[in-house]
Design a protein around this motif. Structure first.
Motif, PDB file in Angstrom:
ATOM      1  N   THR A   2       0.848  -1.183   0.000  1.00  0.00           N
ATOM      2  CA  THR A   2       0.000   0.000   0.000  1.00  0.00           C
ATOM      3  C   THR A   2       0.885   1.234   0.000  1.00  0.00           C
ATOM      4  OG1 THR A   2      -1.663  -1.228   1.256  1.00  0.00           O
ATOM      5  CG2 THR A   2      -1.861   1.158   1.232  1.00  0.00           C
ATOM      6  N   PRO A  58       3.341  -2.868   4.031  1.00  0.00           N
ATOM      7  CA  PRO A  58       2.485  -4.025   3.783  1.00  0.00           C
ATOM      8  C   PRO A  58       1.013  -3.774   4.102  1.00  0.00           C
ATOM      9  CG  PRO A  58       4.461  -4.700   4.974  1.00  0.00           C
ATOM     10  CD  PRO A  58       4.453  -3.201   4.928  1.00  0.00           C
ATOM     11  N   ASP A  59       0.739  -2.947   5.119  1.00  0.00           N
ATOM     12  CA  ASP A  59      -0.658  -2.660   5.478  1.00  0.00           C
ATOM     13  C   ASP A  59      -0.719  -1.425   6.376  1.00  0.00           C
ATOM     14  OD1 ASP A  59      -0.137  -3.524   8.196  1.00  0.00           O
ATOM     15  OD2 ASP A  59      -0.429  -5.585   7.517  1.00  0.00           O
ATOM     16  N   ASP A  60      -1.941  -1.008   6.697  1.00  0.00           N
ATOM     17  CA  ASP A  60      -2.146   0.192   7.503  1.00  0.00           C
ATOM     18  C   ASP A  60      -1.538   0.056   8.899  1.00  0.00           C
ATOM     19  OD1 ASP A  60      -3.578   1.177   5.336  1.00  0.00           O
ATOM     20  OD2 ASP A  60      -5.539   0.948   6.287  1.00  0.00           O
ATOM     21  N   LYS A  82      -3.440   7.806   2.819  1.00  0.00           N
ATOM     22  CA  LYS A  82      -3.389   6.564   2.053  1.00  0.00           C
ATOM     23  C   LYS A  82      -3.557   6.948   0.589  1.00  0.00           C
ATOM     24  CE  LYS A  82      -5.212   1.908   2.077  1.00  0.00           C
ATOM     25  NZ  LYS A  82      -6.033   0.972   2.850  1.00  0.00           N
TER      26      LYS A  82
END
Length: 97
Positions: A2, A58-60, A82
């Motif tokens: 992301t 990789p992610d939030d 984001k």
């Protein structure tokens, strides 16, 4: 991965120790790398924000932990956006029907 846009301002402490800022950037780059992410771009900016970074994680949750670690250092305050790349933007708009 992301993508995120991280908007940063030095705190009073960070500005006072601005000469150490490149070392702090190198440490942040390594820290995010150890968490599975990466810096894609970094800019010193003029205007409302002192610095802008384009990063991937990789992610939030990973980026939230990274942002909290930056905040805990006391040198910068961040705002994180984001970011959706162009292909995702086109998919989202096309899905509107």
């Amino acid at each position: 991965m992301t993508s995120y846009i991280v908007l940063m301002n030095w705190t009073e402490q960070g500005a006072k120790n601005v000469r150490d800022s490149p070392k702090r950037l190198d440490a942040a780059r390594k820290q995010l790398g150890d968490m599975g992410g990466s810096f894609k771009a970094f800019y010193l900016t003029m205007g409302e924000y002192d610095m802008v970074a384009v990063v991937e994680a990789p992610d939030d949750a990973v980026l939230a932990r990274f942002s909290l670690m930056l905040a805990a250092s006391g040198n910068v305050r961040t705002r994180t956006l984001k970011a959706f790349p162009e292909f995702a933007y086109r998919e989202i708009i096309t899905s509107l029907g």
